[in-house]
Design a protein around this motif. Structure first.
Motif, PDB file in Angstrom:
ATOM      1  N   THR A 133       0.848  -1.112   0.028  1.00 42.31           N
ATOM      2  CA  THR A 133      -0.038  -0.165  -0.333  1.00 42.31           C
ATOM      3  C   THR A 133       1.112   1.123  -0.119  1.00 42.31           C
ATOM      4  OG1 THR A 133      -2.040  -1.187   0.747  1.00 42.31           O
ATOM      5  CG2 THR A 133      -1.696   1.416   1.211  1.00 42.31           C
ATOM      6  N   TRP A 135       1.011   5.588   0.359  1.00 41.88           N
ATOM      7  CA  TRP A 135       0.367   6.743   0.675  1.00 41.88           C
ATOM      8  C   TRP A 135       1.250   7.463  -0.861  1.00 41.88           C
ATOM      9  CZ3 TRP A 135       0.929   7.401   6.687  1.00 41.88           C
ATOM     10  CH2 TRP A 135      -0.364   6.778   7.160  1.00 41.88           C
ATOM     11  N   GLN A 136       0.244   8.068  -1.429  1.00 45.66           N
ATOM     12  CA  GLN A 136       0.996   9.080  -2.485  1.00 45.66           C
ATOM     13  C   GLN A 136       0.908  10.184  -2.351  1.00 45.66           C
ATOM     14  OE1 GLN A 136      -2.320   7.977  -5.254  1.00 45.66           O
ATOM     15  NE2 GLN A 136      -0.629   7.854  -6.854  1.00 45.66           N
ATOM     16  N   GLY A 140      -3.540  10.743  -2.489  1.00 47.37           N
ATOM     17  CA  GLY A 140      -4.537   9.335  -2.651  1.00 47.37           C
ATOM     18  C   GLY A 140      -3.718   8.260  -2.062  1.00 47.37           C
ATOM     19  N   GLU A 141      -3.864   6.785  -2.380  1.00 44.68           N
ATOM     20  CA  GLU A 141      -3.422   6.265  -1.660  1.00 44.68           C
ATOM     21  C   GLU A 141      -3.417   4.886  -3.385  1.00 44.68           C
ATOM     22  OE1 GLU A 141      -4.743   4.637   2.104  1.00 44.68           O
ATOM     23  OE2 GLU A 141      -5.029   2.792   0.971  1.00 44.68           O
ATOM     24  N   ARG A 142      -2.523   3.685  -3.314  1.00 42.32           N
ATOM     25  CA  ARG A 142      -2.419   2.977  -4.017  1.00 42.32           C
ATOM     26  C   ARG A 142      -2.315   1.113  -3.511  1.00 42.32           C
ATOM     27  NH1 ARG A 142       1.645   2.428  -8.760  1.00 42.32           N
ATOM     28  NH2 ARG A 142       3.752   4.024  -7.980  1.00 42.32           N
ATOM     29  N   LYS A 143      -2.923   0.340  -4.422  1.00 42.08           N
ATOM     30  CA  LYS A 143      -2.066  -0.955  -3.763  1.00 42.08           C
ATOM     31  C   LYS A 143      -1.086  -1.423  -5.223  1.00 42.08           C
ATOM     32  CE  LYS A 143      -5.788  -2.116  -0.782  1.00 42.08           C
ATOM     33  NZ  LYS A 143      -4.565  -1.289   0.837  1.00 42.08           N
ATOM     34  N   ILE A 144       0.276  -2.421  -5.121  1.00 39.21           N
ATOM     35  CA  ILE A 144       0.780  -2.555  -5.737  1.00 39.21           C
ATOM     36  C   ILE A 144       1.099  -4.194  -5.303  1.00 39.21           C
ATOM     37  CG2 ILE A 144       2.656  -1.299  -5.521  1.00 39.21           C
ATOM     38  CD1 ILE A 144       3.321  -1.276  -8.564  1.00 39.21           C
ATOM     39  N   ASP A 162       6.398   9.981  -2.277  1.00 36.82           N
ATOM     40  CA  ASP A 162       5.389   8.704  -2.039  1.00 36.82           C
ATOM     41  C   ASP A 162       6.452   8.113  -0.945  1.00 36.82           C
ATOM     42  OD1 ASP A 162       3.655   9.446  -4.711  1.00 36.82           O
ATOM     43  OD2 ASP A 162       4.479   7.499  -5.567  1.00 36.82           O
TER      44      ASP A 162
END
Length: 273
Positions: A133, A135-136, A140-144, A162
């Motif tokens: 996870t 934290w941008q 925002g937030e994204r998962k990879i 990030d």
């Protein structure tokens, strides 16, 4: 090492208190690499330890590893008995080229974000289908998947500002049969090849290749393959220019050891009931 260009250390207590990222900033967690060499370009450190993230949390579906979890905390974690892949945790922790002092300070997230080919936390979380996870910087937030997080030698998907918050490892992945192989060019040296094989309840076989290559790779098979199929797949899927080269091993040798260790893993998992 003293970082004599630092003029400020921020201590945010929550995400809302994280300062706006500017040139000259650096995240501080364990700091084992940060304080190991001059960082003349840095002016401010943002200390993540005051965020007090729980190091390890077992949920309904995942084991959540905070980015600030230390190697010692991970290694000492008491895993449930049905996590038959849990020996991989201790094996990967012991693949560090590091002293006990580093173990108690270095973090899982720091090792992943450093993105060295030999990063054993990359190996572990890639093999166990870990999802990071992020934290941008824009809020925002994204998962990879961690297997996609590292893109090359000391290269990853993070943009300036990030932050890797955590890695979620599916509990199902921890219940797979597994086999581990690692080799270094010298005794207790940096990993030159680190491979992990897993087999799930349906018989699907996955081979994760790290350390010998500049980025982690994962090969999937519907069942444990025959020796020649495994060899041919590795030869086809891993081009020669992807094998890493440094003082810890040349590409030709790393390729040879990748093939050898992969076969050992295949044979071990084939022989298991």
């Amino acid at each position: 090492m003293d970082l004599n260009t630092i003029t400020e250390v921020a201590h945010p207590k929550s995400r809302a208190h994280l300062p706006a990222w500017t040139a000259g900033d650096a995240w501080l967690a364990g700091g084992t690499w940060l304080f190991s060499e001059p960082q003349a370009h840095l002016r401010r450190l943002i200390d993540l330890t005051d965020l007090k993230w729980p190091a390890l949390t077992i949920g309904d579906d995942n084991l959540t590893i905070a980015a600030t979890c230390t190697v010692a905390q991970l290694d000492g974690f008491a895993c449930p008995p049905d996590w038959i892949a849990s020996p991989l945790i201790n094996q990967c922790c012991r693949s560090f080229l590091a002293s006990f002092k580093i173990w108690k300070t270095a973090t899982v997230g720091g090792n992943i974000c450093m993105s060295l080919p030999a990063g054993p936390m990359i190996s572990l979380t890639s093999a166990l289908d870990g999802i990071g996870t992020i934290w941008q910087a824009d809020g925002g937030e994204r998962k990879i998947p961690i297997i996609e997080f590292v893109t090359g030698n000391q290269q990853n998907v993070l943009k300036p500002g990030d932050l890797l918050r955590q890695i979620d490892v599916p509990l199902a992945a921890l219940k797979r049969r597994s086999a581990f192989r690692q080799i270094s060019l010298t005794p207790v040296g940096r990993s030159a090849a680190l491979l992990i094989g897993t087999v799930d309840n349906d018989g699907d076989f996955a081979l994760t290749v790290t350390a010998s290559t500049t980025r982690p790779l994962k090969l999937f098979f519907a069942t444990i393959p025959e020796q020649e199929e495994l060899r041919e797949t590795i030869m086809r899927r891993i081009p020669d220019n992807l094998y890493h080269t440094d003082i810890h091993g040349k590409p030709t040798w790393r390729k040879h050891m990748t093939l050898r260790l992969a076969e050992e893993i295949r044979a071990e998992l084939r022989a298991q009931p």
